[in-house]
Every structure is written in structure tokens, then in C-alpha cells.
Write a protein that holds these residues in place. Structure first.
Motif, PDB file in Angstrom:
ATOM      1  N   ASP A  50       0.699  -1.434   0.163  1.00 20.19           N
ATOM      2  CA  ASP A  50      -0.531   0.098  -0.035  1.00 20.19           C
ATOM      3  C   ASP A  50       0.844   1.124  -0.096  1.00 20.19           C
ATOM      4  OD1 ASP A  50      -2.247   2.053   0.352  1.00 20.19           O
ATOM      5  OD2 ASP A  50      -2.309   0.974   2.363  1.00 20.19           O
ATOM      6  N   ALA A  51       1.418   1.549  -1.046  1.00 16.83           N
ATOM      7  CA  ALA A  51       2.519   2.964  -1.442  1.00 16.83           C
ATOM      8  C   ALA A  51       2.150   3.215  -2.391  1.00 16.83           C
ATOM      9  CB  ALA A  51       4.424   1.701  -0.915  1.00 16.83           C
ATOM     10  N   LYS A  52       2.347   4.986  -2.598  1.00 17.13           N
ATOM     11  CA  LYS A  52       2.242   5.591  -3.487  1.00 17.13           C
ATOM     12  C   LYS A  52       3.728   5.549  -4.564  1.00 17.13           C
ATOM     13  CE  LYS A  52       2.737   9.920  -2.604  1.00 17.13           C
ATOM     14  NZ  LYS A  52       2.581  11.528  -1.905  1.00 17.13           N
ATOM     15  N   VAL A  53       3.617   5.569  -5.648  1.00 16.09           N
ATOM     16  CA  VAL A  53       4.783   5.353  -6.592  1.00 16.09           C
ATOM     17  C   VAL A  53       4.987   7.323  -7.004  1.00 16.09           C
ATOM     18  CG1 VAL A  53       4.972   4.646  -9.160  1.00 16.09           C
ATOM     19  CG2 VAL A  53       4.496   3.617  -6.880  1.00 16.09           C
ATOM     20  N   VAL A  54       5.765   7.657  -6.871  1.00 17.31           N
ATOM     21  CA  VAL A  54       6.085   9.043  -7.481  1.00 17.31           C
ATOM     22  C   VAL A  54       7.480   8.568  -8.574  1.00 17.31           C
ATOM     23  CG1 VAL A  54       5.593  10.511  -5.656  1.00 17.31           C
ATOM     24  CG2 VAL A  54       7.796   9.583  -5.716  1.00 17.31           C
ATOM     25  N   SER A  55       8.116   9.161  -9.732  1.00 14.87           N
ATOM     26  CA  SER A  55       8.524   9.596 -10.235  1.00 14.87           C
ATOM     27  C   SER A  55       9.982  10.600  -9.686  1.00 14.87           C
ATOM     28  CB  SER A  55       8.634  10.003 -11.164  1.00 14.87           C
ATOM     29  OG  SER A  55       8.148  10.881 -11.534  1.00 14.87           O
ATOM     30  N   ASP A  56       9.606  11.828  -9.037  1.00 13.33           N
ATOM     31  CA  ASP A  56      11.079  12.124  -7.998  1.00 13.33           C
ATOM     32  C   ASP A  56      10.697  12.220  -6.564  1.00 13.33           C
ATOM     33  OD1 ASP A  56      12.168  14.812  -7.415  1.00 13.33           O
ATOM     34  OD2 ASP A  56      11.327  15.953  -8.519  1.00 13.33           O
ATOM     35  N   TYR A  57      12.265  12.159  -5.913  1.00 15.00           N
ATOM     36  CA  TYR A  57      11.211  11.566  -4.980  1.00 15.00           C
ATOM     37  C   TYR A  57      11.472  12.905  -3.769  1.00 15.00           C
ATOM     38  CZ  TYR A  57      16.367  13.656  -3.848  1.00 15.00           C
ATOM     39  OH  TYR A  57      17.489  14.826  -4.237  1.00 15.00           O
ATOM     40  N   LYS A  58      11.431  14.291  -4.400  1.00 18.05           N
ATOM     41  CA  LYS A  58      11.270  15.511  -3.943  1.00 18.05           C
ATOM     42  C   LYS A  58      10.104  15.614  -3.079  1.00 18.05           C
ATOM     43  CE  LYS A  58      15.403  17.385  -5.480  1.00 18.05           C
ATOM     44  NZ  LYS A  58      16.629  18.664  -6.145  1.00 18.05           N
ATOM     45  N   GLU A  59       9.389  14.763  -3.842  1.00 20.27           N
ATOM     46  CA  GLU A  59       7.709  14.883  -3.796  1.00 20.27           C
ATOM     47  C   GLU A  59       7.798  14.604  -1.902  1.00 20.27           C
ATOM     48  OE1 GLU A  59       4.386  13.707  -6.049  1.00 20.27           O
ATOM     49  OE2 GLU A  59       6.298  13.699  -8.431  1.00 20.27           O
ATOM     50  N   LEU A  60       8.423  13.684  -1.785  1.00 16.50           N
ATOM     51  CA  LEU A  60       8.418  12.912  -0.519  1.00 16.50           C
ATOM     52  C   LEU A  60       9.256  13.918   0.593  1.00 16.50           C
ATOM     53  CD1 LEU A  60       8.988   9.311  -2.160  1.00 16.50           C
ATOM     54  CD2 LEU A  60       7.596  10.158  -1.591  1.00 16.50           C
ATOM     55  N   LEU A  61       9.666  14.740   0.209  1.00 18.21           N
ATOM     56  CA  LEU A  61      10.352  15.097   1.277  1.00 18.21           C
ATOM     57  C   LEU A  61       9.338  15.902   2.468  1.00 18.21           C
ATOM     58  CD1 LEU A  61      13.318  17.008  -1.060  1.00 18.21           C
ATOM     59  CD2 LEU A  61      13.188  15.019   0.329  1.00 18.21           C
ATOM     60  N   GLN A  62       8.791  16.257   2.002  1.00 18.65           N
ATOM     61  CA  GLN A  62       7.396  17.037   2.773  1.00 18.65           C
ATOM     62  C   GLN A  62       6.218  16.296   3.606  1.00 18.65           C
ATOM     63  OE1 GLN A  62       7.617  20.842   2.329  1.00 18.65           O
ATOM     64  NE2 GLN A  62       9.575  19.779   1.015  1.00 18.65           N
ATOM     65  N   GLY A  63       6.810  14.509   3.221  1.00 19.52           N
ATOM     66  CA  GLY A  63       5.761  14.026   4.062  1.00 19.52           C
ATOM     67  C   GLY A  63       6.515  13.603   5.300  1.00 19.52           C
ATOM     68  N   ASP A  64       6.242  12.624   6.287  1.00 21.19           N
ATOM     69  CA  ASP A  64       6.348  12.221   7.303  1.00 21.19           C
ATOM     70  C   ASP A  64       7.142  10.655   7.223  1.00 21.19           C
ATOM     71  OD1 ASP A  64       3.759  10.786   6.965  1.00 21.19           O
ATOM     72  OD2 ASP A  64       3.133  10.942   8.650  1.00 21.19           O
ATOM     73  N   ILE A  65       7.843  11.355   6.027  1.00 16.54           N
ATOM     74  CA  ILE A  65       8.708   9.801   6.103  1.00 16.54           C
ATOM     75  C   ILE A  65      10.039   9.628   6.837  1.00 16.54           C
ATOM     76  CG2 ILE A  65      10.832   8.677   4.298  1.00 16.54           C
ATOM     77  CD1 ILE A  65       7.600   9.020   3.524  1.00 16.54           C
ATOM     78  N   ASP A  66      10.085   8.303   8.533  1.00 10.95           N
ATOM     79  CA  ASP A  66      10.270   7.956   9.210  1.00 10.95           C
ATOM     80  C   ASP A  66      11.874   7.626   8.835  1.00 10.95           C
ATOM     81  OD1 ASP A  66       9.125   8.792  11.280  1.00 10.95           O
ATOM     82  OD2 ASP A  66       8.069   6.854  10.517  1.00 10.95           O
ATOM     83  N   LEU A  67      11.771   6.471   7.549  1.00 13.08           N
ATOM     84  CA  LEU A  67      13.510   5.740   7.648  1.00 13.08           C
ATOM     85  C   LEU A  67      13.168   5.582   5.693  1.00 13.08           C
ATOM     86  CD1 LEU A  67      16.400   4.836   8.327  1.00 13.08           C
ATOM     87  CD2 LEU A  67      14.729   2.501   8.287  1.00 13.08           C
ATOM     88  N   VAL A  68      15.010   5.907   5.046  1.00 13.77           N
ATOM     89  CA  VAL A  68      14.412   6.302   3.311  1.00 13.77           C
ATOM     90  C   VAL A  68      15.524   4.894   3.572  1.00 13.77           C
ATOM     91  CG1 VAL A  68      14.681   7.380   1.492  1.00 13.77           C
ATOM     92  CG2 VAL A  68      14.011   8.052   3.630  1.00 13.77           C
ATOM     93  N   SER A  69      15.321   4.462   2.361  1.00 15.42           N
ATOM     94  CA  SER A  69      16.855   3.242   2.009  1.00 15.42           C
ATOM     95  C   SER A  69      16.920   3.894  -0.186  1.00 15.42           C
ATOM     96  CB  SER A  69      16.251   1.692   1.555  1.00 15.42           C
ATOM     97  OG  SER A  69      16.218   1.434   2.579  1.00 15.42           O
ATOM     98  N   VAL A  70      18.177   4.769  -0.119  1.00 17.80           N
ATOM     99  CA  VAL A  70      18.660   4.767  -0.547  1.00 17.80           C
ATOM    100  C   VAL A  70      19.257   3.742  -2.039  1.00 17.80           C
ATOM    101  CG1 VAL A  70      20.358   6.526  -1.979  1.00 17.80           C
ATOM    102  CG2 VAL A  70      19.208   7.380   0.276  1.00 17.80           C
TER     103      VAL A  70
END
Length: 386
Positions: A50-70
């Protein structure tokens, strides 16, 4: 419940996704970003996320992401990691940490300023053979270590470097020394510490569609006068890897092999059965890990976030590994015997410096955008996913 984002949906992202899915009571993957959104959509569908898909990771910078895997190509690691650290996220970075020591320092400074965790993938540490070898070394049963040997032997076909970002100093950052041997170089530093001198050679013997090396050999000198060697290759059939330590009293390695000798009256070796029995008993009674590989490192980072405990592999460990690799490239490109540490005024400290001074074996004149999503090999022993 920690919210997770995956940046980059290529082959290596699978190991991260499957790792997180082992801990559904602790975290949830809420987003996947990739410039090729179809690849991200495939991962969402495959794993029922149940995950959103985006082409530009910067769309996620304003969210409340706790942990990111690069999980992107190496030249993008620093920008993405720094952006998310300033956005308040913890970060796991797939190896190598970044494309230059300067970028590593920028990541670590961002983590420090924002009070966030950076962990660089070195999943070999989280495998039973490696953990047990480290424990035996720390026990001192093998005696003082006088020689260390890494054989990072892989095989990749000519078309491996057809992929658009591979085979270039700018985007991949180097060949097998950086992208394959990184696992064993990390383990070597963890177990043996940093050498103070490096002399190296490298060549491209089988891939004329790549600027970078496909084979390197480095000789290491430690402050106590002992020596080491590292072979990094994508031209070795069989993909057999090993890390060996020769102690004054015994030889130990991963994959596990043990041999101990006593001196006969004329100096020739005789078996030291008693010591072998002692070391083997010690090894056999070491506990197994509850998880291995990427899953174990994910668990380690989740635990650190939840409890405040330190991670086993932080951004400083990631930088140390890149420093030794960079010194190999510097020595092989210039012919110099390189002394560590490398300082910020070193020509190889920045990505621009590496691009300018590293040996270009061939020029890459064509490429493909993507390969079919097929399985990737992980070598004979505790290998990484490359």
C-alpha cells in the motif's frame, strides 16, 4: 509504526523491500520512487504494498517519512541522503556510500546537524561466517595477525556495462574495487583496522565498453609493519570470495577454514591439533544470528531508531571504506604509494578530482536504458547484490 520510503526500484531494492517486510509490526513501506515509474509499480504489485509511486523523490520530502532506503546509482546517493536528512528522515544508503569522500563528509555533517541515523549497507557483516570470524579474531586465539587477504572474485559479461550508468567514473564511480569488493573491504577494515600505506595496480582486461577497471590488486601496509592484499575482479569465473587472516598461531578465514602449525626442530611445520581443537570449539559454540544480510541490517537500524542504540555500520564506517577504495584508485592511477588518511586537499577527495585524475581505460559510446528484471548473482560466499 515507522514509515519507510524506497528511493530507486532497481534490482537491489528487492533486498531492502524484503528486509522491511520481515518486520511488518514495526514498519510499513509507504512510498517507492523511481524515474522509471513502471519499475516502482512492479515492486508495489509484486509485494502487495500500500505504497504511493512517484518519479521524483523530492515529492516525499514534505511528508512524514521516518526512514529512507537509497537504492539509486552511486552518483545520486549524496544528494538524496542529504535532502532526506534535512527533511527529518533517517537514511540507509546502499553501497557505496557516495561518489567521493567530500560527499561522504556532507552526508555525515547533515546527519550530525539533524540528529539522524545514517547506515551504509555492508550486509556481509550480518552473516554468520563473518560475525563468527570477527569473534575468533577478537578472542586472540589465532595470535597476532601478520597478513590479511581479500579475494573479491566476481564475473560479469561484456554487456553488464552496457547499462547507461555503469562503466563510467561519473555515474558508477568505479569498477569492482568500488562496487563489488566494497563488501569485503568493509569487513577487512572492521576486523583489521586501517592500513597506513597502499600500493595498487588496476586494468581493464575484458570490458572495452567501460571507462573503469575490471581488475585491481592492492598491497596494504599496516602501522605495525604487517601486510595485506586485496584483489577486486569481475573477470573471475566461479565468483568465489574469501577473506583470510594469517595469525602467528593459526590461519582463519571466511568461508571458515582453520589451520594451525607448530615448528619442528628444523623450522618446518607440524600440525598443532590442540590449538585447532580449541579454536574450532570456540567457533562452533558461537551463536547464530537471528537474521542475516540486508534483513539483519534493517533490523539493526530499526532497533537503533526505536531504542537509541548505535548502529553497527554508520556513516563514518561507510566513509572509511570509501577512503581505502579511493586510495587504491589513486595509487593505481598515479603509480604512487599512497599514505592514509586522505585529506580534503587531496586531488582524489572530490568527485571532480576523481574524474580528472583516475585512469580512463575506454570511452563508453553507447548504452541501454534498462535490462530485463532478472535475478542477480550474489557470489559463492556472503556476496553483495550488484
Amino acid at each position: 509504526m515507522l514509515k519507510i520510503a524506497i528511493i530507486g526500484a532497481g534490482a537491489i531494492s528487492t533486498a531492502h523491500i524484503e528486509g522491511y517486510l520481515q518486520f511488518k509490526d514495526r514498519c510499513s513501506i509507504v512510498a517507492i520512487s523511481d524515474v522509471y515509474t513502471d519499475k516502482a509499480e512492479e515492486k508495489v504489485k509484486k509485494y502487495g504494498l500500500d505504497a504511493k509511486v512517484v518519479s521524483d523523490y523530492k515529492e516525499l520530502l514534505q511528508g512524514d517519512i521516518d526512514l529512507v532506503s537509497v537504492c539509486t546509482p552511486p552518483y545520486l546517493h549524496a544528494e538524496i541522503a542529504v535532502d532526506f536528512l534535512y527533511a527529518g528522515s533517517h537514511v540507509i544508503i546502499e553501497k557505496p556510500m557516495a561518489a567521493s569522500l567530500k560527499e561522504c563528509d556532507e552526508i555525515n555533517e547533515a546527519a550530525r546537524k539533524n540528529g539522524k541515523i545514517v547506515s551504509v549497507i555492508a550486509q556481509n557483516r550480518f552473516r554468520n561466517p563473518m560475525m563468527k570470524l570477527k569473534a575468533v579474531l577478537d578472542s586472540g586465539l589465532a595470535g597476532k595477525i601478520v597478513h590479511a587477504q581479500v579475494d573479491s572474485h566476481w564475473w560479469r559479461g561484456h554487456c553488464y556495462y552496457d547499462l547507461w550508468w555503469r562503466g563510467t567514473w561519473e555515474k558508477e564511480g568505479g569498477g569492482p574495487t568500488l562496487n563489488h569488493a566494497v563488501h569485503h573491504i568493509d569487513a577487512l577494515l572492521w576486523m583489521r583496522g586501517r592500513p597506513n600505506e597502499v600500493q595498487a595496480f588496476m586494468s581493464n582486461v575484458a570490458h572495452d565498453n567501460a571507462e573503469i577497471e575490471d581488475l585491481s590488486i592492492a598491497m596494504l601496509r599496516y602501522p605495525d609493519g604487517t601486510l595485506g592484499q586485496v584483489t577486486s575482479s569481475v573477470v573471475h569465473h566461479g565468483e568465489e570470495q574469501q577473506i583470510i587472516f594469517q595469525g602467528l598461531d593459526a590461519r582463519i578465514s571466511a568461508p571458515w577454514k582453520l589451520k594451525a602449525s607448530l615448528s619442528a626442530s628444523n623450522g618446518f611445520p607440524e600440525p598443532h591439533a590442540e590449538l585447532e581443537t580449541t579454536i574450532q570449539h570456540y567457533y562452533d559454540h558461537l551463536p547464530n544470528l537471528p537474521y542475516e544480510g540486508h534483513t539483519a541490517q534493517v533490523d539493526n537500524v530499526l532497533t537503533a531508531i526505536e531504542t537509541g542504540a548505535p548502529v553497527l555500520i554508520d556513516g563514518h564506517s561507510g566513509r572509511d571504506t570509501l577512503e581505502l577504495i579511493t586510495s587504491i584508485y589513486k595509487s593505481a592511477s598515479t603509480g604512487e604509494c599512497v599514505k592514509l588518511p586522505l585529506e580534503p586537499d587531496d586531488p582524489f577527495y572530490t568527485r571532480e578530482g576523481v574524474l580528472k585524475h583516475a585512469t580512463h581505460f575506454y570511452e563508453k559510446n553507447s548504452h541501454v536504458e534498462n535490462f530485463t528484471d532478472t535475478a542477480i548473482t550474489t557470489g559463492r560466499f556472503a556476496g553483495g547484490n550488484n
